[in-house]
Write an enzyme that holds these catalytic residues in place. Structure first.
Site, PDB file in Angstrom:
ATOM      1  NE  ARG A  69     -44.427 -66.996 -20.662  1.00 19.93           N
ATOM      2  CZ  ARG A  69     -43.436 -67.549 -20.051  1.00 19.93           C
ATOM      3  NH1 ARG A  69     -42.541 -67.538 -21.529  1.00 19.93           N
ATOM      4  NH2 ARG A  69     -42.837 -68.084 -19.203  1.00 19.93           N
ATOM      5  NE  ARG A 183     -30.735 -67.217 -23.263  1.00 21.79           N
ATOM      6  CZ  ARG A 183     -31.189 -67.829 -22.704  1.00 21.79           C
ATOM      7  NH1 ARG A 183     -32.621 -67.814 -23.005  1.00 21.79           N
ATOM      8  NH2 ARG A 183     -31.296 -67.935 -21.914  1.00 21.79           N
ATOM      9  CE  LYS A 184     -37.253 -63.584 -21.039  1.00 20.28           C
ATOM     10  NZ  LYS A 184     -37.189 -64.030 -19.467  1.00 20.28           N
ATOM     11  N   GLY A 438     -37.829 -68.489  -7.991  1.00 20.34           N
ATOM     12  CA  GLY A 438     -37.731 -70.895  -7.330  1.00 20.34           C
ATOM     13  C   GLY A 438     -36.241 -71.248  -7.701  1.00 20.34           C
ATOM     14  CB  CYS A 443     -39.336 -65.925 -13.206  1.00 20.61           C
ATOM     15  SG  CYS A 443     -38.283 -67.054 -14.337  1.00 20.61           S
ATOM     16  N   GLY A 444     -39.580 -64.554 -10.483  1.00 22.15           N
ATOM     17  CA  GLY A 444     -40.293 -63.395  -9.345  1.00 22.15           C
ATOM     18  C   GLY A 444     -39.149 -62.449  -9.179  1.00 22.15           C
TER      19      GLY A 444
HETATM   20 FE1  SRM Z   1     -39.186 -66.343 -16.689  1.00 19.69          FE
HETATM   21  C1  SRM Z   1     -37.967 -69.276 -17.785  1.00 19.69           C
HETATM   22  C2  SRM Z   1     -41.789 -68.155 -16.023  1.00 19.69           C
HETATM   23  C3  SRM Z   1     -41.136 -63.827 -15.879  1.00 19.69           C
HETATM   24  C4  SRM Z   1     -36.503 -64.857 -16.135  1.00 19.69           C
HETATM   25  N1  SRM Z   1     -39.467 -68.495 -16.775  1.00 19.69           N
HETATM   26  C5  SRM Z   1     -38.648 -68.999 -17.602  1.00 19.69           C
HETATM   27  C6  SRM Z   1     -39.630 -70.902 -17.714  1.00 19.69           C
HETATM   28  C7  SRM Z   1     -40.228 -70.920 -18.820  1.00 19.69           C
HETATM   29  C8  SRM Z   1     -38.881 -71.911 -16.859  1.00 19.69           C
HETATM   30  C9  SRM Z   1     -38.857 -73.223 -17.691  1.00 19.69           C
HETATM   31  O1  SRM Z   1     -39.164 -73.519 -19.538  1.00 19.69           O
HETATM   32  O2  SRM Z   1     -40.287 -74.074 -17.143  1.00 19.69           O
HETATM   33  C10 SRM Z   1     -40.991 -70.579 -16.456  1.00 19.69           C
HETATM   34  C11 SRM Z   1     -41.974 -71.635 -16.698  1.00 19.69           C
HETATM   35  C12 SRM Z   1     -42.390 -71.882 -15.580  1.00 19.69           C
HETATM   36  C13 SRM Z   1     -43.871 -72.091 -15.482  1.00 19.69           C
HETATM   37  O3  SRM Z   1     -44.328 -73.199 -15.562  1.00 19.69           O
HETATM   38  O4  SRM Z   1     -44.688 -71.429 -15.579  1.00 19.69           O
HETATM   39  C14 SRM Z   1     -40.567 -69.172 -16.352  1.00 19.69           C
HETATM   40  N2  SRM Z   1     -41.297 -66.468 -16.122  1.00 19.69           N
HETATM   41  C15 SRM Z   1     -41.876 -67.326 -15.472  1.00 19.69           C
HETATM   42  C16 SRM Z   1     -43.163 -67.009 -15.008  1.00 19.69           C
HETATM   43  C17 SRM Z   1     -44.204 -67.835 -15.338  1.00 19.69           C
HETATM   44  C18 SRM Z   1     -42.785 -66.410 -13.639  1.00 19.69           C
HETATM   45  C19 SRM Z   1     -44.203 -66.243 -12.673  1.00 19.69           C
HETATM   46  O5  SRM Z   1     -44.936 -66.568 -11.762  1.00 19.69           O
HETATM   47  O6  SRM Z   1     -44.955 -64.954 -12.829  1.00 19.69           O
HETATM   48  C20 SRM Z   1     -43.321 -65.257 -16.254  1.00 19.69           C
HETATM   49  C21 SRM Z   1     -44.077 -65.266 -16.774  1.00 19.69           C
HETATM   50  C22 SRM Z   1     -43.660 -64.027 -17.881  1.00 19.69           C
HETATM   51  C23 SRM Z   1     -44.573 -63.728 -18.961  1.00 19.69           C
HETATM   52  O7  SRM Z   1     -45.716 -63.641 -18.993  1.00 19.69           O
HETATM   53  O8  SRM Z   1     -44.220 -64.028 -19.961  1.00 19.69           O
HETATM   54  C24 SRM Z   1     -40.903 -64.981 -16.083  1.00 19.69           C
HETATM   55  N3  SRM Z   1     -38.719 -64.707 -16.246  1.00 19.69           N
HETATM   56  C25 SRM Z   1     -39.227 -64.010 -16.236  1.00 19.69           C
HETATM   57  C26 SRM Z   1     -38.800 -62.516 -15.659  1.00 19.69           C
HETATM   58  C27 SRM Z   1     -39.530 -61.857 -15.363  1.00 19.69           C
HETATM   59  C28 SRM Z   1     -39.434 -60.517 -15.993  1.00 19.69           C
HETATM   60  O9  SRM Z   1     -39.671 -60.610 -17.168  1.00 19.69           O
HETATM   61  O10 SRM Z   1     -39.899 -59.573 -15.394  1.00 19.69           O
HETATM   62  C29 SRM Z   1     -37.514 -62.412 -15.557  1.00 19.69           C
HETATM   63  C30 SRM Z   1     -36.853 -62.000 -15.268  1.00 19.69           C
HETATM   64  C31 SRM Z   1     -35.840 -60.964 -16.726  1.00 19.69           C
HETATM   65  C32 SRM Z   1     -35.290 -61.051 -18.028  1.00 19.69           C
HETATM   66  O11 SRM Z   1     -35.495 -62.349 -17.439  1.00 19.69           O
HETATM   67  O12 SRM Z   1     -34.198 -60.030 -18.061  1.00 19.69           O
HETATM   68  C33 SRM Z   1     -37.175 -64.286 -16.340  1.00 19.69           C
HETATM   69  N4  SRM Z   1     -37.230 -67.015 -17.362  1.00 19.69           N
HETATM   70  C34 SRM Z   1     -36.202 -66.538 -16.751  1.00 19.69           C
HETATM   71  C35 SRM Z   1     -34.644 -67.152 -17.755  1.00 19.69           C
HETATM   72  C36 SRM Z   1     -33.333 -66.281 -17.546  1.00 19.69           C
HETATM   73  C37 SRM Z   1     -33.593 -65.452 -18.391  1.00 19.69           C
HETATM   74  C38 SRM Z   1     -31.895 -65.470 -19.158  1.00 19.69           C
HETATM   75  O13 SRM Z   1     -31.386 -64.079 -19.855  1.00 19.69           O
HETATM   76  O14 SRM Z   1     -30.952 -66.402 -18.853  1.00 19.69           O
HETATM   77  C39 SRM Z   1     -35.251 -68.207 -17.879  1.00 19.69           C
HETATM   78  C40 SRM Z   1     -34.600 -69.200 -18.150  1.00 19.69           C
HETATM   79  C41 SRM Z   1     -34.500 -69.148 -20.107  1.00 19.69           C
HETATM   80  O15 SRM Z   1     -34.893 -68.610 -20.364  1.00 19.69           O
HETATM   81  O16 SRM Z   1     -33.238 -69.689 -20.281  1.00 19.69           O
HETATM   82  C42 SRM Z   1     -36.721 -67.970 -17.592  1.00 19.69           C
HETATM   83 FE1  SF4 Z   2     -36.459 -70.433 -11.726  1.00 18.49          FE
HETATM   84 FE2  SF4 Z   2     -38.092 -69.033 -13.180  1.00 18.49          FE
HETATM   85 FE3  SF4 Z   2     -39.357 -71.552 -12.871  1.00 18.49          FE
HETATM   86 FE4  SF4 Z   2     -39.009 -70.228 -10.972  1.00 18.49          FE
HETATM   87  S1  SF4 Z   2     -40.497 -69.834 -12.559  1.00 18.49           S
HETATM   88  S2  SF4 Z   2     -38.107 -71.604 -10.722  1.00 18.49           S
HETATM   89  S3  SF4 Z   2     -37.156 -68.407 -10.967  1.00 18.49           S
HETATM   90  S4  SF4 Z   2     -37.362 -70.613 -13.886  1.00 18.49           S
END
Ligand code: SRM
Ligand code: SF4
Length: 514
Positions: A69, A183-184, A438, A443-444
């Site tokens: 990333r 946290r993030k 998903g 994240c979507g």
């Molecule tokens: Fe996300 C975790 C992908 C935007 C909320 N997110 C993850 C992980 C790292 C989980 C993992 O290890 O597999 C995903 C990686 C999957 C992969 O292989 O791509 C992942 N998140 C994404 C992305 C790639 C989705 C996308 O297809 O666009 C986005 C990457 C953004 C970036 O460039 O940094 C992404 N994630 C978001 C957003 C949207 C936003 O930021 O506007 C959210 C909701 C907003 C928020 O965070 O408040 C989001 N992601 C989460 C969460 C739930 C956070 C929480 O507080 O519980 C997780 C799980 C965690 O962090 O434990 C997570």
């Molecule tokens: Fe769940 Fe984020 Fe993975 Fe999509 S990318 S399946 S919302 S953790």
């Protein structure tokens, strides 16, 4: 992960212990060692967790093929940078692909650990960094995607976004001051009138506002977030800040969060949980202490008063004779070849700049009027359309089961197939923003969509099947607010007629055969 798993007897969850044992950034010095050891022989905590401090994600779904990333501040990159990203992917053949993310950023896939030293060196040459883009760090900072281009903009967000990134990452080298947050943390800065960054879903957001003396600055929002447990829109800090103070405010807020944020339970560690405990007044007072001055009260009204734009299509820039063109990248997925071609188009027709949007699309700015017509005939625009159909235009999808082990369903291909199927049976006169995610991590961003689809386990004929919960009512731009779940557990195989009816009832779609 359950509450009991995350909370230990000593009241520190397992990730806090992991960080206390060794800071995530420490792995920066060990990349050569990891490269020669290989992914199977590495320490599992370094591999599965600490590497995320460098933006390198072990993928249990594709072991040995890592995801990387980036950080792309304000979503702006140059053609040489895009070429370097493409070249990294190219060496992995069919395993190499990239996704534009919902944070105006890009992720690369298929990477091998043995190549990391070389990859990082190449990034250094062109000023790219991945540092602190995962785990308990500040994510890519989003800014207005048409900053510096839009005649109606109030503030060009690019420089301040870069300054915040430089502050918190020590100019991309890594900054241990901010590498152990509870946290993030998400930061966004809006520069236009249409809230193109979804300010309300960030932990810290700045939205344009003129104060009582008509001076330009930003009202501050705090605490917005989505998680599987809870989703909240950001709330006002009741503070206004001038552009020069934005970086200092970010630092102060992050220090307060770092030193006081809740660390016992990871499901209750995002900033909003601290705000709940302290109340906004106390939080603001602590931020002011760190800042060393009192924050002015929020401006009575902010300047977000437009519908949100999606930037797809051809638009005049504020610079006479120049245009920016938004290309629809279906669900944000790119191949190495696509990236090389986009870099070339940006160079041949403009000055090489390329931008990403939070809708997972691309903008090529600075195309002169004289070159526009020819640009629009480029074959690549058959796939990355400037005028896609109303469903594909606004389609967003998270990674889903293809690469993400949290996923309860496959998302990206399904999203595309569904959009195509619905487009063939319906005629729409306005875009409908359909967001797929998903799992409940969101994240979507299904809560900001017209129709949000969140993966879930459903049942059909007594058997478990992939399904979705449906969210509706998310509004963006002015008066943005989060949508709610309106239907639960629809099997994916039964979804098309359900969406068809929603599109007819709520979005004016007309059946093609009527
Ligand atoms: Fe996300 C975790 C992908 C935007 C909320 N997110 C993850 C992980 C790292 C989980 C993992 O290890 O597999 C995903 C990686 C999957 C992969 O292989 O791509 C992942 N998140 C994404 C992305 C790639 C989705 C996308 O297809 O666009 C986005 C990457 C953004 C970036 O460039 O940094 C992404 N994630 C978001 C957003 C949207 C936003 O930021 O506007 C959210 C909701 C907003 C928020 O965070 O408040 C989001 N992601 C989460 C969460 C739930 C956070 C929480 O507080 O519980 C997780 C799980 C965690 O962090 O434990 C997570
Ligand atoms: Fe769940 Fe984020 Fe993975 Fe999509 S990318 S399946 S919302 S953790």
């Amino acid at each position: 992960m359950t509450d009991t798993e995350t909370t230990t007897k000593t009241n520190l969850n397992k990730f806090e212990k992991l960080k206390a044992e060794k800071d995530g950034l420490a792995v920066k010095e060990e990349i050569e060692k990891f490269a020669s050891l290989g992914w199977e022989a590495m320490d599992v905590n370094d591999r599965d967790h600490r590497l995320k401090w460098l933006g390198v994600f072990f993928r249990p779904v594709t072991p040995g093929k890592f995801m990387m990333r980036m950080r792309i501040p304000n979503g702006v990159l140059t053609s040489p940078q895009l070429r370097v990203l493409a070249a990294v992917l190219q060496r992995y053949g069919d395993d190499g692909s990239a996704d534009i993310t919902t944070r105006q950023n890009i992720q690369l896939r298929g990477l091998r650990i043995e190549d990391l030293p070389d990859i990082f060196q190449k990034f250094d040459f062109v000023g790219l960094t991945t540092v602190q883009s995962g785990m308990d760090n500040v994510r890519n900072i989003t800014g207005d995607p048409v900053a510096g281009l839009d005649a109606d903009e109030l503030f060009d967000t690019r420089e301040v976004v870069q300054q915040i990134q430089d502050m918190l990452t020590n100019k991309g080298k890594g900054n241990p001051e901010f590498s152990n947050l509870p946290r993030k943390f998400n930061i966004a800065i809006a520069g236009g009138r249409d809230n193109s960054v979804h300010a309300e879903i960030n932990d810290l957001a700045f939205i344009p506002a003129f104060n009582s003396t008509q001076t330009f600055g930003f009202n501050i929002l705090v605490g917005g977030f989505f998680s599987a447990k809870r989703c909240e829109a950001a709330i006002p800090l009741n503070a206004w800040v001038s552009p020069e103070d934005v970086v200092a405010v970010c630092r102060a807020v992050l220090e307060v969060y770092r030193d006081n944020g809740l660390r016992a339970n990871r499901l209750k560690s995002r900033l909003m949980w601290l705000l709940d405990e302290w109340g906004i007044e106390k939080f603001r007072a602590e931020v002011e202490k760190r800042l060393g001055k009192t924050l002015l009260p929020a401006a009575a009204k902010d300047e977000i008063d437009w519908e949100k734009r999606d930037h797809i299509g051809v638009y005049k820039q504020k610079q006479p004779g120049l245009n920016y063109v938004g290309l629809n990248i279906p669900v944000g997925r790119l191949s190495a070849q696509d990236m090389f071609e986009i870099a070339s188009l940006a160079e041949v027709y403009a000055d090489g700049e390329v931008r990403f949007t939070v809708e997972q699309n691309i903008i090529i700015p600075n195309i002169p009027d004289s070159r526009l017509e020819t640009f629009l005939t480029e074959p690549l625009l058959q796939r990355f359309a400037v005028n896609p159909d109303m469903l594909r235009r606004s389609l967003v999808s998270c990674t889903g089961a293809q690469f993400c082990n949290f996923a309860l369903i496959e998302t990206k291909s399904r999203a595309l197939e569904m959009a195509q199927a619905l487009a063939s049976e319906l005629t729409l006169t306005r875009p409908v923003r359909i967001h797929w995610t998903g799992c409940p991590n969101s994240c979507g961003q299904p809560q900001v969509a017209d129709i949000g689809l969140m993966g879930t386990k459903a049942r059909k004929d007594g058997k478990p099947v992939e399904g979705v919960d449906i969210y509706m009512g998310g509004t963006v731009g002015k008066d943005a607010h989060l949508g709610n779940c309106v239907q639960k557990g629809i099997p994916c195989e039964d979804l098309q007629p359900v969406l068809r009816d929603l599109l007819i009832q709520h979005f004016g779609a007309k059946p093609n055969n009527s």
